[in-house]
Write a protein that holds these residues in place. Structure first.
Motif, PDB file in Angstrom:
ATOM      1  N   VAL A   1       0.876  -1.166   0.000  1.00  0.00           N
ATOM      2  CA  VAL A   1       0.000   0.000   0.000  1.00  0.00           C
ATOM      3  C   VAL A   1       0.912   1.214   0.000  1.00  0.00           C
ATOM      4  O   VAL A   1       1.785   1.353   0.863  1.00  0.00           O
ATOM      5  N   VAL A   2       0.708   2.082  -0.998  1.00  0.00           N
ATOM      6  CA  VAL A   2       1.564   3.257  -1.190  1.00  0.00           C
ATOM      7  C   VAL A   2       0.736   4.509  -0.908  1.00  0.00           C
ATOM      8  O   VAL A   2      -0.361   4.661  -1.452  1.00  0.00           O
ATOM      9  N   ASP A   3       1.261   5.384  -0.049  1.00  0.00           N
ATOM     10  CA  ASP A   3       0.616   6.670   0.233  1.00  0.00           C
ATOM     11  C   ASP A   3       1.084   7.663  -0.816  1.00  0.00           C
ATOM     12  O   ASP A   3       2.241   8.063  -0.832  1.00  0.00           O
ATOM     13  N   CYS A   4       0.172   8.056  -1.690  1.00  0.00           N
ATOM     14  CA  CYS A   4       0.458   9.022  -2.756  1.00  0.00           C
ATOM     15  C   CYS A   4      -0.280  10.321  -2.435  1.00  0.00           C
ATOM     16  O   CYS A   4      -1.431  10.508  -2.833  1.00  0.00           O
ATOM     17  N   GLY A   5       0.347  11.177  -1.663  1.00  0.00           N
ATOM     18  CA  GLY A   5      -0.274  12.448  -1.317  1.00  0.00           C
ATOM     19  C   GLY A   5      -1.571  12.308  -0.554  1.00  0.00           C
ATOM     20  O   GLY A   5      -2.507  13.060  -0.777  1.00  0.00           O
ATOM     21  N   GLY A   6      -1.644  11.326   0.352  1.00  0.00           N
ATOM     22  CA  GLY A   6      -2.844  11.111   1.141  1.00  0.00           C
ATOM     23  C   GLY A   6      -3.831  10.127   0.536  1.00  0.00           C
ATOM     24  O   GLY A   6      -4.847   9.820   1.142  1.00  0.00           O
ATOM     25  N   ILE A   7      -3.543   9.635  -0.653  1.00  0.00           N
ATOM     26  CA  ILE A   7      -4.386   8.626  -1.304  1.00  0.00           C
ATOM     27  C   ILE A   7      -3.666   7.288  -1.217  1.00  0.00           C
ATOM     28  O   ILE A   7      -2.528   7.161  -1.678  1.00  0.00           O
ATOM     29  N   SER A   8      -4.303   6.302  -0.597  1.00  0.00           N
ATOM     30  CA  SER A   8      -3.699   4.973  -0.468  1.00  0.00           C
ATOM     31  C   SER A   8      -3.957   4.171  -1.735  1.00  0.00           C
ATOM     32  O   SER A   8      -5.110   4.012  -2.144  1.00  0.00           O
ATOM     33  N   VAL A   9      -2.873   3.676  -2.323  1.00  0.00           N
ATOM     34  CA  VAL A   9      -2.955   2.894  -3.556  1.00  0.00           C
ATOM     35  C   VAL A   9      -2.432   1.489  -3.268  1.00  0.00           C
ATOM     36  O   VAL A   9      -1.306   1.335  -2.797  1.00  0.00           O
ATOM     37  N   ARG A  10      -3.245   0.488  -3.558  1.00  0.00           N
ATOM     38  CA  ARG A  10      -2.810  -0.905  -3.430  1.00  0.00           C
ATOM     39  C   ARG A  10      -2.163  -1.312  -4.744  1.00  0.00           C
ATOM     40  O   ARG A  10      -2.791  -1.210  -5.803  1.00  0.00           O
ATOM     41  N   ALA A  11      -0.915  -1.769  -4.655  1.00  0.00           N
ATOM     42  CA  ALA A  11      -0.190  -2.136  -5.867  1.00  0.00           C
ATOM     43  C   ALA A  11       1.001  -3.004  -5.499  1.00  0.00           C
ATOM     44  O   ALA A  11       1.441  -3.020  -4.346  1.00  0.00           O
TER      45      ALA A  11
END
Length: 132
Positions: free
Chosen positions: A74-84
């Motif tokens: 799970v990557v925090d991209c500017g407050g948006i959590s992205v599962r990848a």
């Protein structure tokens, strides 16, 4: 052809989220109503293409035909959590660190009978990147 509708293959590629205009909840797919506030007005916004690793696991067992091991994160991209998946790194606990800086990358997944290439995405370490 992107493997998911929220992967935008422009130059540079990026992800896009659907954001509720009323409560700012975000979704990685199309919505008719917000699951948080039931609002029906939405906007689309680009997700930052860099972020930091919030959590991960080394996947050792998968469905037949899926190569293992690999890193699911799970990557925090500017407050948006992205599962990848975390790609282009050795898939071991020793090689991956919480908080490591990552960037979006795309790669071919496969081709259908008509020659259309499916493009997937993951996040890779930023060379020389410092932990946040």
């Amino acid at each position: 052809m992107p493997i998911v509708g929220y992967l935008i293959l422009t130059d540079p590629p990026h992800l896009a989220v659907t954001t509720c205009a009323d409560c700012a909840a975000y979704y990685f797919d199309r919505r008719d109503a917000c699951a948080s506030c039931f609002g029906t007005a939405f906007e689309t916004k680009a997700v930052p293409s860099t972020g930091t690793l919030e959590t991960f696991t080394v996947v050792e067992v998968a469905a037949p035909g899926v190569p293992v091991p690999y890193i699911a994160g799970v990557v925090d991209c500017g407050g948006i959590s992205v599962r990848a998946n975390v790609v282009n790194i050795e898939p071991t606990v020793a090689a991956v660190r919480l908080g490591m800086p990552l960037r979006l990358t795309t790669f071919p997944i496969g081709e259908d009978d008509e020659g259309t290439m499916a493009i997937g995405f993951g996040f890779e370490p930023i060379p020389g990147g410092k932990d946040n």
